[in-house]
Design a protein around this motif. Sequence first.
Motif, mmCIF file in Angstrom:
data_model
loop_
_atom_site.group_PDB
_atom_site.id
_atom_site.type_symbol
_atom_site.label_atom_id
_atom_site.label_comp_id
_atom_site.label_asym_id
_atom_site.label_seq_id
_atom_site.Cartn_x
_atom_site.Cartn_y
_atom_site.Cartn_z
ATOM 1 N N THR A 162 -2.597 10.704 -11.205
ATOM 2 C CA THR A 162 -2.703 10.280 -9.800
ATOM 3 C C THR A 162 -2.684 11.612 -8.697
ATOM 4 N N ILE A 163 -3.987 11.385 -8.011
ATOM 5 C CA ILE A 163 -4.350 12.369 -7.001
ATOM 6 C C ILE A 163 -4.442 11.833 -5.725
ATOM 7 N N GLN A 164 -3.431 12.303 -4.894
ATOM 8 C CA GLN A 164 -3.339 12.216 -3.257
ATOM 9 C C GLN A 164 -3.454 10.559 -2.996
ATOM 10 N N GLY A 165 -2.359 9.910 -3.975
ATOM 11 C CA GLY A 165 -2.232 8.509 -3.458
ATOM 12 C C GLY A 165 -3.478 7.629 -4.354
ATOM 13 N N SER A 175 -7.059 2.898 -8.358
ATOM 14 C CA SER A 175 -6.164 2.068 -7.353
ATOM 15 C C SER A 175 -5.831 3.170 -6.486
ATOM 16 N N SER A 176 -5.506 2.651 -5.333
ATOM 17 C CA SER A 176 -4.962 3.580 -4.182
ATOM 18 C C SER A 176 -3.694 2.887 -3.509
ATOM 19 N N VAL A 177 -2.829 3.642 -2.926
ATOM 20 C CA VAL A 177 -1.633 3.137 -2.065
ATOM 21 C C VAL A 177 -2.350 2.942 -0.652
ATOM 22 N N ASP A 178 -1.539 2.300 0.232
ATOM 23 C CA ASP A 178 -2.042 2.224 1.484
ATOM 24 C C ASP A 178 -2.399 3.473 2.371
ATOM 25 N N GLN A 179 -3.241 3.378 2.835
ATOM 26 C CA GLN A 179 -3.959 4.943 3.536
ATOM 27 C C GLN A 179 -4.468 4.503 5.116
ATOM 28 N N ARG A 180 -4.044 5.093 6.005
ATOM 29 C CA ARG A 180 -4.584 5.022 7.595
ATOM 30 C C ARG A 180 -5.883 5.057 7.542
ATOM 31 N N LEU A 181 -6.800 4.173 8.152
ATOM 32 C CA LEU A 181 -8.108 4.150 8.467
ATOM 33 C C LEU A 181 -8.264 4.988 9.538
ATOM 34 N N GLY A 182 -8.763 6.421 9.340
ATOM 35 C CA GLY A 182 -8.991 7.188 10.597
ATOM 36 C C GLY A 182 -7.912 7.372 11.405
ATOM 37 N N ILE A 183 -8.121 7.270 12.815
ATOM 38 C CA ILE A 183 -6.960 7.499 13.748
ATOM 39 C C ILE A 183 -6.603 5.958 14.311
ATOM 40 N N THR A 184 -6.947 4.950 13.422
ATOM 41 C CA THR A 184 -6.542 3.654 13.802
ATOM 42 C C THR A 184 -5.216 3.293 13.295
ATOM 43 N N SER A 185 -4.867 1.952 13.591
ATOM 44 C CA SER A 185 -3.365 1.479 13.109
ATOM 45 C C SER A 185 -3.745 0.768 11.978
ATOM 46 N N ILE A 186 -4.843 0.661 11.295
ATOM 47 C CA ILE A 186 -5.284 -0.308 10.302
ATOM 48 C C ILE A 186 -5.174 0.466 9.034
ATOM 49 N N TYR A 187 -4.491 0.029 7.834
ATOM 50 C CA TYR A 187 -4.328 0.771 6.520
ATOM 51 C C TYR A 187 -5.399 -0.148 5.641
ATOM 52 N N TRP A 188 -5.620 0.525 4.714
ATOM 53 C CA TRP A 188 -6.861 0.349 3.746
ATOM 54 C C TRP A 188 -6.181 0.649 2.249
ATOM 55 N N ALA A 189 -6.537 -0.078 1.279
ATOM 56 C CA ALA A 189 -6.293 0.087 -0.183
ATOM 57 C C ALA A 189 -7.151 -0.731 -0.874
ATOM 58 N N PHE A 190 -7.223 -0.461 -2.180
ATOM 59 C CA PHE A 190 -8.080 -0.986 -3.125
ATOM 60 C C PHE A 190 -7.574 -0.922 -4.552
ATOM 61 N N ASP A 191 -8.360 -1.724 -5.346
ATOM 62 C CA ASP A 191 -7.980 -1.701 -7.027
ATOM 63 C C ASP A 191 -9.531 -2.046 -7.386
ATOM 64 N N ALA A 192 -9.794 -1.326 -8.565
ATOM 65 C CA ALA A 192 -11.189 -1.652 -9.022
ATOM 66 C C ALA A 192 -10.923 -1.112 -10.681
ATOM 67 N N GLY A 217 -18.549 -7.826 -20.545
ATOM 68 C CA GLY A 217 -18.051 -7.007 -19.564
ATOM 69 C C GLY A 217 -17.308 -7.688 -18.403
ATOM 70 N N ARG A 218 -16.440 -7.241 -17.756
ATOM 71 C CA ARG A 218 -15.546 -7.580 -16.680
ATOM 72 C C ARG A 218 -15.390 -6.447 -15.589
ATOM 73 N N PHE A 219 -16.089 -6.837 -14.419
ATOM 74 C CA PHE A 219 -15.687 -5.663 -13.217
ATOM 75 C C PHE A 219 -14.876 -6.463 -12.165
ATOM 76 N N ASP A 220 -13.958 -5.848 -11.816
ATOM 77 C CA ASP A 220 -13.086 -6.208 -10.666
ATOM 78 C C ASP A 220 -13.009 -5.281 -9.531
ATOM 79 N N ILE A 221 -12.999 -5.631 -8.351
ATOM 80 C CA ILE A 221 -12.851 -4.873 -7.079
ATOM 81 C C ILE A 221 -12.235 -5.821 -5.881
ATOM 82 N N GLN A 222 -11.127 -5.123 -5.649
ATOM 83 C CA GLN A 222 -10.243 -5.666 -4.518
ATOM 84 C C GLN A 222 -9.878 -4.897 -3.569
ATOM 85 N N PRO A 223 -10.752 -4.746 -2.567
ATOM 86 C CA PRO A 223 -10.149 -4.168 -1.215
ATOM 87 C C PRO A 223 -9.268 -4.949 -0.298
ATOM 88 N N ASP A 224 -8.319 -4.227 0.464
ATOM 89 C CA ASP A 224 -7.472 -4.764 1.114
ATOM 90 C C ASP A 224 -7.226 -4.110 2.483
#
Length: 210
Positions: free
Chosen positions: A54-57, A90-107, A126-133
């Motif tokens: 794990t590196i910075q979330g 995968s990542s934990v919720d992280q702030r999108l710039g200076i906005t109040s929106i948070y993003w995360a993803f699983d791939a 082959g199976r490929f998954d991507i799940q942005p949030d």
Amino acid sequence: EDIKLKGEAVFPHDFRGVASLNYLSSFVFRLAFTENFSQAVNSEVKSVAFLSRTIQGVSLNAFASRYQNFQSTQPGDLVTIFHAPGFEVSSVDQRLGITSIYWAFDASAEGLRRTEPGFDTPNLVGRFDIQPDLSLPLFYRGWTFRPDITLQDTFYSETRVPSTAIGVAVQDTVNRRALTTSFEIRPPTLGKVFDRTLAGRKIKHTVEAK
């Protein structure tokens, strides 16, 4: 034979490796020699090994696994599913710039193979998954409101064509998409610190949503 192997190790650059390997040569062996009833009726054999960091979330994982389910005591009557090789990010919720929106993803990207009586994928599928949030937490007088939107996209390199039996795997791609939304409401946390003590310690009671 019934063989079990478990191990854990820490590698350079803070990578952690874990393996839990199980091998069963025959379901009849387990029925005859197992130590208790719960093990005797368990027809599943699972093996998994993974390497993670794990590196910075952001979590990085490489894994391989094998799942077997014995359908009966007859030789060869079992379902075997391989996942190898497999990679996940995968990542934990992280702030999108200076906005109040948070993003995360699983791939993830992995190779799959399934074999059972009447069905076999001769090559790795082959199976490929991507799940942005995206989510937008809002706070008002202790209340939390969280609208959320998620895109799920899964791609397979083969598809199953129905036939008189279970089916046949053919070289034809499948792309499955789904857009999901949710809205979460959390009430304020209720808490109270009691004046009386218990064994010289103050007591605090809280009620909150899970």
